[in-house]
Design a protein around this motif. Structure first.
Motif, PDB file in Angstrom:
ATOM      1  N   THR A 156       0.866  -1.170   0.000  1.00 14.43           N
ATOM      2  CA  THR A 156       0.000   0.000   0.000  1.00 14.43           C
ATOM      3  C   THR A 156       0.909   1.229   0.000  1.00 14.43           C
ATOM      4  O   THR A 156       2.127   1.110   0.082  1.00 14.43           O
ATOM      5  CB  THR A 156      -0.972  -0.011   1.206  1.00 14.43           C
ATOM      6  OG1 THR A 156      -1.942   1.022   1.036  1.00 14.43           O
ATOM      7  CG2 THR A 156      -0.255   0.166   2.516  1.00 14.43           C
ATOM      8  N   THR A 157       0.323   2.413  -0.074  1.00 18.17           N
ATOM      9  CA  THR A 157       1.083   3.662  -0.150  1.00 18.17           C
ATOM     10  C   THR A 157       0.645   4.600   0.971  1.00 18.17           C
ATOM     11  O   THR A 157      -0.535   4.669   1.304  1.00 18.17           O
ATOM     12  CB  THR A 157       0.814   4.352  -1.503  1.00 18.17           C
ATOM     13  OG1 THR A 157       1.153   3.436  -2.551  1.00 18.17           O
ATOM     14  CG2 THR A 157       1.635   5.606  -1.655  1.00 18.17           C
ATOM     15  N   VAL A 158       1.587   5.319   1.524  1.00 18.15           N
ATOM     16  CA  VAL A 158       1.277   6.356   2.499  1.00 18.15           C
ATOM     17  C   VAL A 158       0.936   7.620   1.729  1.00 18.15           C
ATOM     18  O   VAL A 158       1.698   8.050   0.865  1.00 18.15           O
ATOM     19  CB  VAL A 158       2.474   6.608   3.447  1.00 18.15           C
ATOM     20  CG1 VAL A 158       2.156   7.723   4.424  1.00 18.15           C
ATOM     21  CG2 VAL A 158       2.857   5.333   4.185  1.00 18.15           C
ATOM     22  N   THR A 159      -0.235   8.218   2.036  1.00 16.47           N
ATOM     23  CA  THR A 159      -0.642   9.436   1.329  1.00 16.47           C
ATOM     24  C   THR A 159       0.068  10.653   1.914  1.00 16.47           C
ATOM     25  O   THR A 159       0.739  10.561   2.949  1.00 16.47           O
ATOM     26  CB  THR A 159      -2.167   9.646   1.446  1.00 16.47           C
ATOM     27  OG1 THR A 159      -2.484   9.988   2.802  1.00 16.47           O
ATOM     28  CG2 THR A 159      -2.940   8.414   1.016  1.00 16.47           C
ATOM     29  N   THR A 160      -0.101  11.801   1.267  1.00 17.61           N
ATOM     30  CA  THR A 160       0.505  13.046   1.770  1.00 17.61           C
ATOM     31  C   THR A 160      -0.070  13.423   3.140  1.00 17.61           C
ATOM     32  O   THR A 160       0.544  14.174   3.886  1.00 17.61           O
ATOM     33  CB  THR A 160       0.262  14.198   0.786  1.00 17.61           C
ATOM     34  OG1 THR A 160      -1.142  14.341   0.577  1.00 17.61           O
ATOM     35  CG2 THR A 160       0.967  13.951  -0.535  1.00 17.61           C
ATOM     36  N   LYS A 161      -1.242  12.900   3.482  1.00 14.79           N
ATOM     37  CA  LYS A 161      -1.848  13.149   4.794  1.00 14.79           C
ATOM     38  C   LYS A 161      -1.426  12.095   5.827  1.00 14.79           C
ATOM     39  O   LYS A 161      -1.887  12.096   6.957  1.00 14.79           O
ATOM     40  CB  LYS A 161      -3.377  13.151   4.691  1.00 14.79           C
ATOM     41  CG  LYS A 161      -3.930  14.318   3.912  1.00 14.79           C
ATOM     42  CD  LYS A 161      -5.431  14.278   3.944  1.00 14.79           C
ATOM     43  CE  LYS A 161      -6.015  15.469   3.208  1.00 14.79           C
ATOM     44  NZ  LYS A 161      -7.469  15.496   3.286  1.00 14.79           N
ATOM     45  N   GLY A 162      -0.558  11.166   5.431  1.00 14.57           N
ATOM     46  CA  GLY A 162      -0.097  10.131   6.337  1.00 14.57           C
ATOM     47  C   GLY A 162      -1.071   8.967   6.467  1.00 14.57           C
ATOM     48  O   GLY A 162      -0.944   8.131   7.347  1.00 14.57           O
ATOM     49  N   GLN A 163      -2.031   8.884   5.572  1.00 12.49           N
ATOM     50  CA  GLN A 163      -3.014   7.808   5.628  1.00 12.49           C
ATOM     51  C   GLN A 163      -2.524   6.601   4.839  1.00 12.49           C
ATOM     52  O   GLN A 163      -1.815   6.731   3.851  1.00 12.49           O
ATOM     53  CB  GLN A 163      -4.350   8.282   5.063  1.00 12.49           C
ATOM     54  CG  GLN A 163      -4.944   9.428   5.854  1.00 12.49           C
ATOM     55  CD  GLN A 163      -6.132  10.064   5.133  1.00 12.49           C
ATOM     56  OE1 GLN A 163      -6.210  10.034   3.909  1.00 12.49           O
ATOM     57  NE2 GLN A 163      -7.036  10.629   5.910  1.00 12.49           N
ATOM     58  N   VAL A 164      -2.953   5.428   5.321  1.00 10.51           N
ATOM     59  CA  VAL A 164      -2.619   4.169   4.666  1.00 10.51           C
ATOM     60  C   VAL A 164      -3.912   3.408   4.446  1.00 10.51           C
ATOM     61  O   VAL A 164      -4.728   3.278   5.355  1.00 10.51           O
ATOM     62  CB  VAL A 164      -1.661   3.316   5.531  1.00 10.51           C
ATOM     63  CG1 VAL A 164      -1.410   1.958   4.913  1.00 10.51           C
ATOM     64  CG2 VAL A 164      -0.347   4.051   5.745  1.00 10.51           C
ATOM     65  N   VAL A 165      -4.123   2.908   3.238  1.00  6.30           N
ATOM     66  CA  VAL A 165      -5.299   2.088   2.947  1.00  6.30           C
ATOM     67  C   VAL A 165      -4.900   0.629   3.132  1.00  6.30           C
ATOM     68  O   VAL A 165      -3.946   0.155   2.528  1.00  6.30           O
ATOM     69  CB  VAL A 165      -5.800   2.331   1.505  1.00  6.30           C
ATOM     70  CG1 VAL A 165      -6.931   1.379   1.172  1.00  6.30           C
ATOM     71  CG2 VAL A 165      -6.230   3.776   1.331  1.00  6.30           C
ATOM     72  N   LEU A 166      -5.637  -0.073   3.993  1.00  9.13           N
ATOM     73  CA  LEU A 166      -5.386  -1.496   4.180  1.00  9.13           C
ATOM     74  C   LEU A 166      -6.120  -2.257   3.077  1.00  9.13           C
ATOM     75  O   LEU A 166      -7.307  -2.034   2.853  1.00  9.13           O
ATOM     76  CB  LEU A 166      -5.891  -1.954   5.546  1.00  9.13           C
ATOM     77  CG  LEU A 166      -5.213  -1.301   6.756  1.00  9.13           C
ATOM     78  CD1 LEU A 166      -5.882  -1.749   8.034  1.00  9.13           C
ATOM     79  CD2 LEU A 166      -3.741  -1.645   6.771  1.00  9.13           C
TER      80      LEU A 166
END
Length: 90
Positions: free
Chosen positions: A8-18
């Motif tokens: 998965t990828t870490v977004t610019t907001k620091g979010q991660v999609v499982l």
């Protein structure tokens, strides 16, 4: 699909999609509260406990009983009587 090789990828907001496969395997629905632990091997996600940690003495002392100890048969009879009482009022 191997569940141990997903990315998965870490977004610019620091979010991660499982990935859905992981969420389904763990039964993690939208709104599931997770704890995050930083370990030497990486990041560990676990479902958060629904209850605050406590001591058994705190729980056991919450409903003190000062009478004579009940036998199992007496407890079962009391439970059955209460079930009949509750069912009768419906």
């Amino acid at each position: 699909m191997a569940l141990d090789k997903l990315t998965t990828t870490v977004t610019t907001k620091g979010q991660v999609v499982l990935p859905k496969a992981i969420r389904d395997k763990r039964c993690w629905r939208a709104g599931t509260l997770l704890t995050i632990e930083n370990t030497p091997e990486g990041v560990l996600l676990k479902p958060a406990s629904l209850f605050a940690p406590g001591k058994t003495t705190d729980v056991f002392a919450s409903l003190p009983y000062r009478g004579k100890p009940k036998r199992v048969e007496e407890m079962e009879a009391g439970i059955a009587a209460e079930a009949r009482r509750r069912h009768a009022r419906d």
